[in-house]
Write an enzyme that holds these catalytic residues in place. Structure first.
Site: not given
Length: 475
Positions: A24, A181, A243
């Site tokens: 990451l 994200h 998500h």
């Protein structure tokens, strides 16, 4: 949401990135910080201290290794700009058992800058999270610092509560930034803009006009060497409680009073309280054929690499509208597609002889780096007779805003942390409620069904979406 901030208005900062030699950091964090620096959006004075259990060598060797990654992933590399940026980077080993030397390095960097705020980025395996948080408290690193956390935020309701309790011993909630994200993507934020800034859409965003919603995130790639993560976490924990539910939150929440952290969190909290706990009978697990042959995978593994499910929101706006969520590895396409299917007109003036095929109008968001909005509708086909056919209206944001310079998701979210803007981050209460919704599936998971690489998952998942089927693949 606050306006973009330039470096002149930001205090000096010391960034500490735990997991600084990991994937990451290599692909997103250091390239993102480099691009923000080039854009003048980081503070004028800053230091970046990478940390991890094992030293990558000297600071110079660490910087050289980072240069290769930033050159590859930033998309905007310049040797002179990199040399200037790299002067701010160093490395200091640390672990959950020993963070004293790192604390001294951070203190020295703060003094060098004449006083600076601390921003800690914790990108570590789930099992290391709580010991690392305790270390941050014991060494003083947590004092007056903000902490960015990577998912998963626990493995279930009990572990998420335990993690939040540990965090709150050391950090106030307003100094915690649980990052997702997906929420940093321009295309996701555009959902809010399209819903609430346009009289064309807002009045029809309800059960009277919408008959179903699909949130579809298939991926072509397999596990890409992440066997340990998939074996321990699985796709349901990795994607659904994070998500996909967050996307559902943006799609389905009630209009907030303001587009700020408090208002959005209030409406998401109310929405998730209205979501019905998941029914395991309406959840499909899959595992692609060949997964057990991947290096590091148990040859009897039952880890799911695919999930499809049905979600119901029992409130005034959405009662009776099914939400279908799907994601998985080794599928036919990589897409991030949200589809809203509209109710048919109450009176059908046209029939099959006129070209009316019964396929619904759909509003489709493509949540790519170059986002696109498509509206499927019916129109008269040019010719001598009144015959219907399907047509599409397209909005491609890169064409509509030619000179715009969008930020990559991690860049946007890092900038929001610098501005103390919690709007796109997840609260402890949200995390625990989402795990609560997932509990029936975790306690009684469905059988894991095989599916072939390059397809669309198990047949049971294909059928889950009903007669219309999934938008992806497009019919």
């Amino acid at each position: 949401m606050t306006v973009m901030t330039t470096q002149e208005s930001l205090e000096p900062h010391v960034f500490v990135i735990f997991g600084a030699t990991g994937d990451l950091a290599r692909r997103k964090l250091f390239p993102g910080l480099f691009r923000l620096t080039r854009s003048g959006m980081l503070p004028g004075e800053f230091r970046i201290i990478g940390s991890g259990r094992h030293s990558p060598g000297t600071d110079e060797e660490f910087r050289d290794r980072l240069a290769e990654s930033v050159r590859k992933f930033s998309g905007d590399f310049d040797d002179r700009a990199w040399d200037e940026f790299a002067k701010h980077i160093s490395f200091q080993t640390s672990s959950a058992e020993n963070g004293i030397e790192l604390a001294h390095a951070v203190e020295a960097a703060q003094k060098e800058l004449g006083g600076a705020r601390k921003l800690l980025y914790l990108s570590v395996p789930p099992g290391s999270m709580q010991p690392m948080v305790r270390m941050l408290g014991e060494t003083g690193l947590a004092e007056d610092a903000r902490l960015i956390l990577e998912k998963p935020f626990g493995r279930d309701l009990e572990s998420s509560r335990t993690l939040n309790a540990e965090l709150h011993k050391v950090f106030d909630e307003e100094r915690l930034f649980r990052i997702d994200h997906f929420l940093g993507k321009e295309s996701v934020q555009n959902i809010l803009a399209l819903r609430f800034a346009n009289g064309l859409f807002e009045p029809v965003w309800n059960r009277q006009h919408i008959s179903y919603v699909q949130i579809d995130v298939p991926e072509e790639i397999g596990i890409e060497g992440r066997a340990a993560f998939m074996e321990s976490t699985g796709t349901f924990r990795d994607m659904v409680s994070t998500h996909l539910f967050q996307l559902l939150g943006f799609l389905a929440l009630e209009p907030p009073v303001h587009v700020d952290a408090d208002s959005l969190r209030t409406e998401k909290r109310k929405l998730f309280q209205a979501v019905r706990p998941l029914d395991p009978a309406r959840v499909v697990y899959g595992q692609y054929v060949g997964y057990r042959d991947e290096e590091g995978v148990d040859d009897q593994s039952t880890a799911e690499t695919f999930v499809a499910l049905e979600v119901w929101v029992d409130n005034w706006r959405w009662k009776g509208v099914p939400f279908y969520l799907r994601t998985g590895k080794a599928l036919a396409q990589s897409r991030r597609t949200i589809t809203l299917g509209f109710q048919e007109p109450p009176l059908k003036m046209f029939d099959a002889a006129d070209g009316f095929d019964g396929a619904p109008n759909e509003l489709v968001f493509e949540l790519t780096d170059d986002p696109k909005l498509t509206i499927d509708l019916r129109a008269k086909r040019p010719g001598p007779s009144l015959r219907l056919d399907h047509a599409e209206l397209h909005l491609r944001f890169s064409e509509a805003f030619v000179n715009a310079e969008p930020l990559e998701a991690y860049e946007r979210l890092l900038l929001d942390v610098l501005r103390d803007d919690q709007t796109l981050f997840t609260s402890a209460e949200e995390v625990e409620r989402l795990w609560e919704l997932c509990t029936p599936v975790l306690e009684n998971p469905p059988d894991v069904l095989p599916y072939w690489r390059g397809g669309w998952g198990p047949e049971a998942a294909v059928k889950l979406a009903g007669e219309r089927g999934w938008r992806v693949p497009e019919k």
